[in-house]
Design a protein around this motif. Structure first.
Motif, PDB file in Angstrom:
ATOM      1  N   GLN A 101       0.841  -1.194   0.000  1.00 50.32           N
ATOM      2  CA  GLN A 101       0.000   0.000   0.000  1.00 50.32           C
ATOM      3  C   GLN A 101       0.880   1.248   0.000  1.00 50.32           C
ATOM      4  N   ASP A 102       0.462   2.248  -0.740  1.00 47.05           N
ATOM      5  CA  ASP A 102       1.169   3.514  -0.818  1.00 47.05           C
ATOM      6  C   ASP A 102       1.230   4.134   0.585  1.00 47.05           C
ATOM      7  N   PRO A 103       2.428   4.497   1.080  1.00 43.09           N
ATOM      8  CA  PRO A 103       2.539   5.070   2.428  1.00 43.09           C
ATOM      9  C   PRO A 103       1.732   6.357   2.604  1.00 43.09           C
ATOM     10  N   LYS A 104       1.618   7.165   1.558  1.00 40.96           N
ATOM     11  CA  LYS A 104       0.841   8.403   1.662  1.00 40.96           C
ATOM     12  C   LYS A 104      -0.643   8.099   1.844  1.00 40.96           C
ATOM     13  N   LYS A 105      -1.129   7.082   1.118  1.00 37.89           N
ATOM     14  CA  LYS A 105      -2.534   6.711   1.258  1.00 37.89           C
ATOM     15  C   LYS A 105      -2.803   6.111   2.634  1.00 37.89           C
ATOM     16  N   ALA A 106      -1.861   5.315   3.132  1.00 39.51           N
ATOM     17  CA  ALA A 106      -2.013   4.729   4.459  1.00 39.51           C
ATOM     18  C   ALA A 106      -2.031   5.811   5.531  1.00 39.51           C
ATOM     19  N   ALA A 107      -1.143   6.807   5.397  1.00 42.45           N
ATOM     20  CA  ALA A 107      -1.099   7.908   6.362  1.00 42.45           C
ATOM     21  C   ALA A 107      -2.381   8.734   6.293  1.00 42.45           C
TER      22      ALA A 107
ATOM     23  N   ALA B 207      -5.344   7.690   5.335  1.00 41.38           N
ATOM     24  CA  ALA B 207      -6.429   6.889   5.922  1.00 41.38           C
ATOM     25  C   ALA B 207      -6.360   6.910   7.448  1.00 41.38           C
ATOM     26  N   ALA B 208      -5.153   6.800   7.997  1.00 42.19           N
ATOM     27  CA  ALA B 208      -4.985   6.836   9.456  1.00 42.19           C
ATOM     28  C   ALA B 208      -5.371   8.205  10.003  1.00 42.19           C
ATOM     29  N   TYR B 209      -4.992   9.261   9.295  1.00 44.32           N
ATOM     30  CA  TYR B 209      -5.346  10.628   9.698  1.00 44.32           C
ATOM     31  C   TYR B 209      -6.861  10.783   9.777  1.00 44.32           C
TER      32      TYR B 209
ATOM     33  N   ARG C  82      -9.145   8.406  10.005  1.00 44.02           N
ATOM     34  CA  ARG C  82      -9.703   7.548  11.067  1.00 44.02           C
ATOM     35  C   ARG C  82      -9.631   8.262  12.409  1.00 44.02           C
ATOM     36  N   GLU C  83      -8.469   8.847  12.714  1.00 41.09           N
ATOM     37  CA  GLU C  83      -8.328   9.561  13.989  1.00 41.09           C
ATOM     38  C   GLU C  83      -9.208  10.798  14.024  1.00 41.09           C
ATOM     39  N   ASN C  84      -9.328  11.493  12.898  1.00 44.12           N
ATOM     40  CA  ASN C  84     -10.175  12.676  12.822  1.00 44.12           C
ATOM     41  C   ASN C  84     -11.632  12.306  13.096  1.00 44.12           C
ATOM     42  N   ILE C  85     -12.116  11.279  12.450  1.00 42.40           N
ATOM     43  CA  ILE C  85     -13.506  10.838  12.641  1.00 42.40           C
ATOM     44  C   ILE C  85     -13.730  10.336  14.065  1.00 42.40           C
ATOM     45  N   ARG C  86     -12.769   9.615  14.628  1.00 50.23           N
ATOM     46  CA  ARG C  86     -12.886   9.143  16.015  1.00 50.23           C
ATOM     47  C   ARG C  86     -13.008  10.320  16.973  1.00 50.23           C
ATOM     48  N   LEU C  87     -12.177  11.340  16.786  1.00 47.97           N
ATOM     49  CA  LEU C  87     -12.243  12.542  17.623  1.00 47.97           C
ATOM     50  C   LEU C  87     -13.594  13.228  17.466  1.00 47.97           C
ATOM     51  N   LEU C  88     -14.030  13.394  16.235  1.00 38.58           N
ATOM     52  CA  LEU C  88     -15.299  14.057  15.973  1.00 38.58           C
ATOM     53  C   LEU C  88     -16.462  13.308  16.613  1.00 38.58           C
ATOM     54  N   LEU C  89     -16.490  11.996  16.469  1.00 33.40           N
ATOM     55  CA  LEU C  89     -17.567  11.204  17.068  1.00 33.40           C
ATOM     56  C   LEU C  89     -17.531  11.255  18.593  1.00 33.40           C
ATOM     57  N   THR C  90     -16.344  11.241  19.170  1.00 30.17           N
ATOM     58  CA  THR C  90     -16.220  11.339  20.627  1.00 30.17           C
ATOM     59  C   THR C  90     -16.789  12.660  21.125  1.00 30.17           C
ATOM     60  N   LEU C  91     -16.424  13.749  20.462  1.00 21.98           N
ATOM     61  CA  LEU C  91     -16.916  15.058  20.878  1.00 21.98           C
ATOM     62  C   LEU C  91     -18.418  15.195  20.650  1.00 21.98           C
ATOM     63  N   LEU C  92     -18.927  14.601  19.583  1.00 22.97           N
ATOM     64  CA  LEU C  92     -20.378  14.637  19.347  1.00 22.97           C
ATOM     65  C   LEU C  92     -21.142  13.842  20.405  1.00 22.97           C
TER      66      LEU C  92
ATOM     67  N   LEU D  49      -3.121  16.584  15.813  1.00 24.72           N
ATOM     68  CA  LEU D  49      -3.237  15.555  14.779  1.00 24.72           C
ATOM     69  C   LEU D  49      -2.569  16.003  13.483  1.00 24.72           C
ATOM     70  N   ASP D  50      -2.754  17.263  13.114  1.00 26.24           N
ATOM     71  CA  ASP D  50      -2.119  17.794  11.906  1.00 26.24           C
ATOM     72  C   ASP D  50      -0.594  17.721  12.002  1.00 26.24           C
ATOM     73  N   HIS D  51      -0.062  18.047  13.169  1.00 22.37           N
ATOM     74  CA  HIS D  51       1.392  17.971  13.352  1.00 22.37           C
ATOM     75  C   HIS D  51       1.873  16.515  13.358  1.00 22.37           C
ATOM     76  N   LYS D  52       1.067  15.637  13.932  1.00 24.50           N
ATOM     77  CA  LYS D  52       1.438  14.216  13.968  1.00 24.50           C
ATOM     78  C   LYS D  52       1.585  13.653  12.556  1.00 24.50           C
ATOM     79  N   TYR D  53       0.684  14.052  11.654  1.00 26.00           N
ATOM     80  CA  TYR D  53       0.701  13.538  10.283  1.00 26.00           C
ATOM     81  C   TYR D  53       1.339  14.513   9.296  1.00 26.00           C
ATOM     82  N   ASN D  54       1.926  15.569   9.825  1.00 23.80           N
ATOM     83  CA  ASN D  54       2.652  16.551   9.017  1.00 23.80           C
ATOM     84  C   ASN D  54       1.783  17.146   7.902  1.00 23.80           C
ATOM     85  N   VAL D  55       0.567  17.531   8.251  1.00 22.96           N
ATOM     86  CA  VAL D  55      -0.332  18.141   7.279  1.00 22.96           C
ATOM     87  C   VAL D  55      -0.767  19.543   7.714  1.00 22.96           C
ATOM     88  N   TYR D  56      -0.026  20.134   8.601  1.00 22.06           N
ATOM     89  CA  TYR D  56      -0.380  21.454   9.115  1.00 22.06           C
ATOM     90  C   TYR D  56       0.079  22.543   8.151  1.00 22.06           C
TER      91      TYR D  56
END
Length: 95
Positions: free
Chosen positions: A5-11, A13-15, A17-27, A82-89
């Motif tokens: 699997q492409d490492p960028k796609k895996a990262a 997808a993981a980003y 997943r964590e984003n949705i988990r956080l959003l659902l927890t807060l909701l 999360l953005d800093h963890k996945y270097n997307v900030y």
């Protein structure tokens, strides 16, 4: 032959997943406070006082609003982490 699997796609997808988990927890927290404390458990909570008002009434009128504002700040803080963890900030401009 299986392709790794492409490492960028895996990262990405993981980003998300964590984003949705956080959003659902807060909701869920928001729902529990606004609907649970303000409607479902109001009779039980009204046994207690906060600021001279029954606690169930306080949650229905003020507590759910305060909780929602706090959740906005928690979401922004956690998303920055999360953005800093996945270097997307976004880079901040230094003036």
């Amino acid at each position: 032959m299986a392709h790794p699997q492409d490492p960028k796609k895996a990262a990405a997808a993981a980003y998300w997943r964590e984003n949705i988990r956080l959003l659902l927890t807060l909701l869920v927290i928001w729902f529990a406070v606004s609907f649970g404390a303000g409607i479902l458990f109001v009779d039980f909570l009204d046994q207690f006082q906060m600021g001279g008002f029954p606690l169930g009434f306080w949650f229905a009128q003020q507590g759910s609003i305060y909780t929602f504002v706090i959740l906005i700040f928690v979401y922004a803080w956690q998303m920055n982490r999360l953005d800093h963890k996945y270097n997307v900030y976004e880079e901040e401009d230094e003036a």
